[in-house]
Design an enzyme around this catalytic site. Sequence first.
Site, PDB file in Angstrom:
ATOM      1  N   GLY A 128       0.834  -1.193   0.000  1.00  0.00           N
ATOM      2  CA  GLY A 128       0.000   0.000   0.000  1.00  0.00           C
ATOM      3  C   GLY A 128       0.868   1.243   0.000  1.00  0.00           C
ATOM      4  O   GLY A 128       2.017   1.211   0.444  1.00  0.00           O
ATOM      5  N   GLN A 175       2.828  10.086   1.070  1.00  0.00           N
ATOM      6  CA  GLN A 175       4.135   9.433   1.159  1.00  0.00           C
ATOM      7  C   GLN A 175       5.035   9.765  -0.027  1.00  0.00           C
ATOM      8  O   GLN A 175       6.250   9.558   0.044  1.00  0.00           O
ATOM      9  CB  GLN A 175       3.970   7.918   1.272  1.00  0.00           C
ATOM     10  CG  GLN A 175       3.341   7.481   2.583  1.00  0.00           C
ATOM     11  CD  GLN A 175       3.179   5.983   2.628  1.00  0.00           C
ATOM     12  OE1 GLN A 175       2.167   5.451   2.183  1.00  0.00           O
ATOM     13  NE2 GLN A 175       4.187   5.301   3.141  1.00  0.00           N
ATOM     14  N   CYS A 224       5.840   0.161   7.228  1.00  0.00           N
ATOM     15  CA  CYS A 224       5.467   1.326   6.428  1.00  0.00           C
ATOM     16  C   CYS A 224       6.647   1.693   5.543  1.00  0.00           C
ATOM     17  O   CYS A 224       7.789   1.713   6.010  1.00  0.00           O
ATOM     18  CB  CYS A 224       5.110   2.483   7.359  1.00  0.00           C
ATOM     19  SG  CYS A 224       4.611   3.987   6.516  1.00  0.00           S
ATOM     20  N   LEU A 225       6.352   1.988   4.273  1.00  0.00           N
ATOM     21  CA  LEU A 225       7.428   2.360   3.359  1.00  0.00           C
ATOM     22  C   LEU A 225       8.097   3.672   3.768  1.00  0.00           C
ATOM     23  O   LEU A 225       9.229   3.929   3.378  1.00  0.00           O
ATOM     24  CB  LEU A 225       6.891   2.445   1.925  1.00  0.00           C
ATOM     25  CG  LEU A 225       6.378   1.115   1.351  1.00  0.00           C
ATOM     26  CD1 LEU A 225       5.807   1.327  -0.049  1.00  0.00           C
ATOM     27  CD2 LEU A 225       7.464   0.055   1.339  1.00  0.00           C
ATOM     28  N   HIS A 228      -4.639   1.460   7.273  1.00  0.00           N
ATOM     29  CA  HIS A 228      -3.293   2.036   7.409  1.00  0.00           C
ATOM     30  C   HIS A 228      -3.103   3.172   6.399  1.00  0.00           C
ATOM     31  O   HIS A 228      -2.625   4.262   6.752  1.00  0.00           O
ATOM     32  CB  HIS A 228      -2.265   0.913   7.183  1.00  0.00           C
ATOM     33  CG  HIS A 228      -0.843   1.339   7.184  1.00  0.00           C
ATOM     34  ND1 HIS A 228       0.052   0.960   8.155  1.00  0.00           N
ATOM     35  CD2 HIS A 228      -0.120   2.104   6.308  1.00  0.00           C
ATOM     36  CE1 HIS A 228       1.245   1.469   7.885  1.00  0.00           C
ATOM     37  NE2 HIS A 228       1.169   2.174   6.764  1.00  0.00           N
ATOM     38  N   GLU A 229      -3.512   2.932   5.149  1.00  0.00           N
ATOM     39  CA  GLU A 229      -3.318   3.949   4.105  1.00  0.00           C
ATOM     40  C   GLU A 229      -4.242   5.150   4.302  1.00  0.00           C
ATOM     41  O   GLU A 229      -3.828   6.294   4.104  1.00  0.00           O
ATOM     42  CB  GLU A 229      -3.495   3.342   2.714  1.00  0.00           C
ATOM     43  CG  GLU A 229      -2.509   2.235   2.370  1.00  0.00           C
ATOM     44  CD  GLU A 229      -1.047   2.584   2.625  1.00  0.00           C
ATOM     45  OE1 GLU A 229      -0.672   3.763   2.503  1.00  0.00           O
ATOM     46  OE2 GLU A 229      -0.276   1.666   2.953  1.00  0.00           O
ATOM     47  N   HIS A 234      -2.830   7.540   6.691  1.00  0.00           N
ATOM     48  CA  HIS A 234      -1.841   8.458   6.101  1.00  0.00           C
ATOM     49  C   HIS A 234      -2.517   9.728   5.581  1.00  0.00           C
ATOM     50  O   HIS A 234      -1.948  10.816   5.673  1.00  0.00           O
ATOM     51  CB  HIS A 234      -1.099   7.799   4.931  1.00  0.00           C
ATOM     52  CG  HIS A 234       0.075   6.976   5.331  1.00  0.00           C
ATOM     53  ND1 HIS A 234       1.192   7.493   5.948  1.00  0.00           N
ATOM     54  CD2 HIS A 234       0.314   5.644   5.193  1.00  0.00           C
ATOM     55  CE1 HIS A 234       2.074   6.532   6.157  1.00  0.00           C
ATOM     56  NE2 HIS A 234       1.556   5.394   5.717  1.00  0.00           N
TER      57      HIS A 234
END
Length: 174
Positions: free
Chosen positions: A45, A50, A94-95, A136-137, A140
Amino acid sequence: MKRPILLHPDPRLKKASAPVADLTDELRTLADDMLETMYDAPGIGLAAPQVGVLSRLIVLDCVKEEGELPQPMAMFNPEIVASSDETNVYEEGCLSIPEQFADVTRPKLVQVRWIDRDGNAQEQEMDGLWATCVQHEIDHLDGKLFIDYLGPMKRQLITRKAVKLKKERAREKA
């Protein structure tokens, strides 16, 4: 086109994103770029903040089994309209916080509404990893990171490690 992923701590990751008012070719290209970036990372994701864009857009693909067809999704203005009382615990990463993972408890099932890349309203119930990922996304988009669910000690430890990694990567590029 792959885009650079912002690393925590970056103030843009803590800002709320603006709703997408009009689906443009530029936004569709952004969604395609985000999918390419996510797959390359590799991740399941990615949210527009991000990659430095404060718009309510996320992409995800939680298919991880070898040989299964990918199921890339681009969601504009996603929102959770219902969630279960029953919860799941997943080890999240997380990226934007590479190499750091922690258990996070979230609703097991969520009903999600969004606009697809063609401008059509969609609604779907998501379960398991898909439910965790979409929550989660969407977090963000509201300026919230998975570490915000952790206790202060664990959050500080992960943040210190993230700062160290960010400095190391900056030195490598110099």
